[in-house]
Design an enzyme around this catalytic site. Structure first.
Site, mmCIF file in Angstrom:
data_model
loop_
_atom_site.group_PDB
_atom_site.id
_atom_site.type_symbol
_atom_site.label_atom_id
_atom_site.label_comp_id
_atom_site.label_asym_id
_atom_site.label_seq_id
_atom_site.Cartn_x
_atom_site.Cartn_y
_atom_site.Cartn_z
ATOM 1 C CB CYS A 53 -0.954 0.005 1.187
ATOM 2 S SG CYS A 53 -0.145 -0.113 2.794
ATOM 3 C CG HIS A 60 -4.047 0.808 4.803
ATOM 4 N ND1 HIS A 60 -3.557 -0.145 3.944
ATOM 5 C CD2 HIS A 60 -5.119 1.365 4.181
ATOM 6 C CE1 HIS A 60 -4.318 -0.172 2.852
ATOM 7 N NE2 HIS A 60 -5.259 0.743 2.981
#
Length: 909
Positions: free
Chosen positions: A264, A834
């Protein structure tokens, strides 16, 4: 017959007329054989030479040497028929040898002979180029014959001839013309090797010789698909999916990236960069093809630029909902080993690598010259800055420099002699610090000497650069307990990992450490008749049957929380210590009842009535009087704190019949082991005491639930409020004067030694696209933390005029104003997190939220959050210069994919 005679006469007349314009035979010989126009002419690369059949040329030599123009040795028209395989394609026979089958003539000599004698009707001249090969020049009699095919039709080759010195680009252009490719379509070449494998011809600017192309080799031309992919890059299994994707038509640029496993961070950086308008246009319009630098030793052979171009073309084709960046990930790992595998990384670090890689792969400077960096030496800033920028561009000139590079002014001042050094340095992004609080919140557990009180959890606010004593002072405000009666320890895996001294720095304690603060007896005066107390570290162990730990643990396992217990020095006996510990454990250890009394079964402890002598326990003279030798020192000197135990305890208990002992005591080392061979022989070592339980006794008398119980002090509910900061405050902090650290001194040319100079950075020239990295992650020798401070940043009109010190153009304020175009977000903490992206589409002006392969529209008021990590700003004059696009009107509110974008935490990968 008359007609035939007339024709013969006419031919003879024509030949006679031709001879009138032909020089004499000796003159012919000199012009053909000698001088600049003849065979003696040296070979020069690029010039044309012609093949003449050997027999005809020898006949011509006999003719001119005979000196009789009417001789029967007249050679007639030049006839090269014996040099050709056939009379249709006019291909040369293979294996022809100069001097045996043909002679070579320069262009002028060839044209003379053709003018004088003519060329056999229908025969083409055999023209060949002089090529410059390594260390030699030669006429290229046999050019390279390549078989050109299309990727979609490998069975229909087209034969084309090229010189060894022709560029691969000519091969590509020839193939495009042959296969009628439109100018808008993008193509590339592959070659088929002898073993049947395929290899890309990446650099079309090299010659066929440099590319090692040989006659008979198959060259495949591949055309990019409408969706931005290459046919060769897709496995056959996904052809159907590709066809479906080509039918899909969405907004170009609104395309997700598949998470390959903790990637990510890469997806976030790519989405931000993909939404920089001028950079994306540069790739979409194929300008990069003209600037790929395959020879730069600092670059990646053009591979990173090509891999990124493929991603951009796919994402902006409008034919994909999401794409899989597997090839790009592989390329990144190949050239930057830190990104190999599938560990989580930092999006800003990947962005830094990618910008540098793209710059070097697209650097227009093919050979970097040495440039000496010059100090200002009192010259005007304008002059020094211009010189620095020109020097930078002499070595670094690419679309990345055009788009992202700016210029700092760096001022260093020597604290001793006052020497001032001014330099101007380029930058690609600004890493700005966040205003950091000088306070730190630490969670601890307070353990009272009163056994009735459960341990208390406290949240303490202490100086970030404070000492252990500051932690005790902060706890004293909550408990009313004097800091002098506290000892601080790090507890890990049921043992003391470290027992701290008061003067040690708090920076050595990490946020994840379990810190216990123990109440011990107070300090008393040291005198001849004074009584000192000893602080003993106490471990809990349970005997585990049928286990062998190589005699290191004697089948004993640590459990529970360790204790620090004050024991009067004059009561250091095993029996007294047993009763003191029974008292300290009384909250969760049940004392035996009278029914449990046993006078005979329990082994008499008279042989253990003596403990190691007080001097030994306190670190005095060595005297081995305990059941085991003392273990390694824990850093606690029992007598150094001179504690006194004033609590009611076993000294007040009446003597009575011996009860059954619940546990036994043993001296151990700091790890809780009893192996004599591992003991430190240091005579000043501090003993640790283990309370050893038999399983049945522990089960009967030890309450594990109560032992693990604790209460939360009211302070645990308090939250240290963090006021939001403005982005401008971070930039101000970036330009604030600072003193260099000891690890990074500056060499003063005047003092001739390294100095801790003061340093100030100022902004001199700003780039078209400004990347601002918020330094949320703080790393020190002892600690790592993420700052979740909310930074307030404007969507439009970020004004840098107050920060740029270069004399400004007041008539063009847009040169200093920026609008936001993208944000890389980081949710979560240091160990897990994230990354996502907010980005404004260059064509529609609509903001979107990119969360790996999911994309959804968002409103502008969702963009600002504590997760903002890297900000991309576009200068307003650049936006006006680019193609007109719709205004940035806010769209109707739409929910972002997954958790709300402005939530503080999201699911980790």
């Amino acid at each position: 017959m008359a007609a035939v005679a007339a024709n013969v006469a006419a031919a003879a007349e024509d030949r006679e007329s031709q001879r009138e314009n032909v020089p004499g035979l000796e003159s012919q010989r000199r012009q053909i054989e000698n001088g600049e126009s003849g065979r003696e002419r040296p070979l020069r690369a690029g010039e044309s030479w012609f093949l003449v059949e050997q027999h005809w040329y020898k006949q011509w030599e006999v003719y001119v040497q005979g000196g009789d123009q009417d001789s029967g040795t007249f050679p007639g028209c030049i006839n090269n028929a014996d040099l050709f395989e056939d009379q249709v394609n006019w291909r040369l026979k293979k294996g022809l040898v100069e001097g045996e089958d043909y002679v070579l003539l320069p262009a002028a000599a060839w044209h003379y002979l053709v003018d004088w004698y003519g060329l056999e009707h229908g025969q083409p001249p055999i023209e060949r180029k002089v090529v410059e090969l390594p260390s030699v020049q030669k006429v290229e009699v046999y050019p390279v014959e390549l078989l050109l095919v299309r990727h979609s039709d490998m069975d229909t080759p087209h034969i084309a001839q090229f010189s060894h010195t022709d560029s691969v680009d000519l091969v590509l252009r020839t193939a495009r013309e042959q296969f009628l490719v439109s100018p808008q379509e993008e193509t590339r070449l592959w070659i088929k090797n002898a073993e049947g494998s395929f290899e890309r011809l990446c650099n079309t600017r090299v010659t066929l010789l440099d590319a090692a192309l040989k006659t008979g080799q198959v060259v495949i031309m591949e055309t990019r698909n409408k969706d931005g992919t290459w046919p060769s890059a897709q496995p056959q299994a996904v052809n159907t999916a590709l066809e479906e994707d080509e039918e899909f038509q969405g907004q170009p640029g609104i395309c997700g990236l598949t998470n390959l496993g903790n990637t990510c961070f890469m997806n976030s950086a790519l989405q931000c960069l993909s939404n920089v308008p001028q950079l994306t246009e540069y790739f979409l319009k194929n300008h990069y093809l003209e600037e790929l630098n395959f020879c730069n030793p600092l670059g990646m052979k053009g591979e990173i630029a090509e891999a990124y171009a493929d991603l951009v073309k796919q994402a902006w084709s409008g034919h994909h909902r999401s794409i899989v960046p597997h090839v790009f990930k592989t390329k990144v790992g190949h050239f930057a080993s830190q990104f190999l595998g599938y560990q989580q990384h930092d999006s800003q670090e990947l962005l830094s690598f990618l910008l540098d890689g793209l710059h070097e792969d697209l650097n227009r400077v093919k050979k970097k010259e040495y440039v000496e960096l010059c100090d200002a030496a009192g010259r005007p800033d304008q002059e020094v800055a211009q010189e620095a920028w020109q020097n930078h561009k002499r070595r670094n000139d690419s679309v990345i420099v055009d788009t992202f590079h700016g210029l700092f002014k760096s001022t260093l001042v020597c604290p001793d002699c006052g020497n001032v050094s001014v330099t101007f340095d380029p930058f690609c992004y600004l890493s700005v610090p966040l205003p950091v609080s000088h306070k730190r919140v630490m969670e601890v557990f307070f353990v009272s000497m009163d056994p009735r009180r459960k341990p208390e959890q406290h949240r303490l606010v202490v100086p970030k650069k404070g000492k252990i004593s500051d932690l005790c002072v902060a706890l004293a405000k909550h408990t009313g307990m004097s800091p002098e009666r506290m000892m601080v320890a790090d507890v890990f895996s049921h043992r003391f990992y470290k027992i701290y001294q008061l003067e040690e720095s708090l920076s050595s304690i990490l946020d994840r450490d379990d810190i216990f603060i123990y109440e011990v007896s107070g300090r008393s005066a040291i005198g001849e008749n004074s009584r000192e107390d000893v602080v003993l570290p106490i471990y809990l162990r349970e005997r585990t049957p049928a286990r062998d730990y190589n005699n290191s643990y004697y089948g004993l396992m640590l459990f529970g929380h360790p204790l620090l217990v004050s024991v009067p020095r004059d009561r250091l006996s095993w029996d007294a210590l047993y009763h003191i510990l029974l008292y300290r454990l009384s909250r969760y250890v049940t004392r035996p009842s009278s029914d449990d009394e046993d006078d005979g079964d329990e082994k008499d402890m008279e042989d253990k009535d003596s403990m190691p002598k007080p001097g030994h326990v306190a670190g005095g003279s060595s005297q081995d009087s305990g059941p085991e030798q003392a273990g390694p020192s824990s850093g606690v000197a029992g007598g150094s704190r001179a504690p006194v135990d004033n609590s009611p305890g076993p000294s007040h208990w009446p003597q009575r019949a011996r009860r059954k002992h619940l546990f036994t005591l043993q001296t151990v080392n700091s790890n809780g082991t009893s192996d004599r061979s591992t003991f430190n022989e240091d005579t000043h070592a501090q003993p640790y005491i283990a309370i050893d339980w038999e399983p049945e006794m522990k089960k009967r008398y030890y309450d594990e639930v109560e032992a693990e119980g604790y209460v939360k002090h009211d302070c645990v509910g308090y939250v240290l409020k963090k006021a939001p900061v403005r982005l401008q405050e971070c930039i101000e902090l970036f330009t604030t004067v600072e003193t260099l650290e000891k690890e990074n001194p500056w060499y003063c040319p005047t003092c001739k030694q390294h100095q801790l100079a003061t340093k100030k950075l100022d902004l001199w020239m700003l780039p078209e696209t400004l990347i601002i990295h918020l330094k949320r992650f703080s790393y020190t020798k002892f600690s790592r933390e993420k700052l979740d401070t909310l930074v307030e940043f404007p969507i439009r009109d970020l004004d840098f005029s107050e920060f740029v010190i270069k004399p400004q153009n007041e008539s063009a304020p847009e040169l200093y104003k920026y609008d936001l175009i993208a944000v890389s977000n980081h949710y979560g903490g240091l160990r897990d997190g994230h990354y996502t992206t907010f980005a404004c589409n260059k064509d529609s002006g609509q903001w979107h939220y990119f969360d790996d392969n999911s994309v959804s529209p968002v409103t502008e008021n969702q963009i600002e959050s504590k997760a903002a990590y890297v900000l991309f700003y576009q200068r307003q004059d650049v936006a006006r210069r680019l193609q007109p696009q719709p205004g940035l009107a806010e769209p109707p509110a739409s929910p972002a994919c997954g958790p709300p974008p402005n939530s503080e935490f999201m699911d980790v990968n």
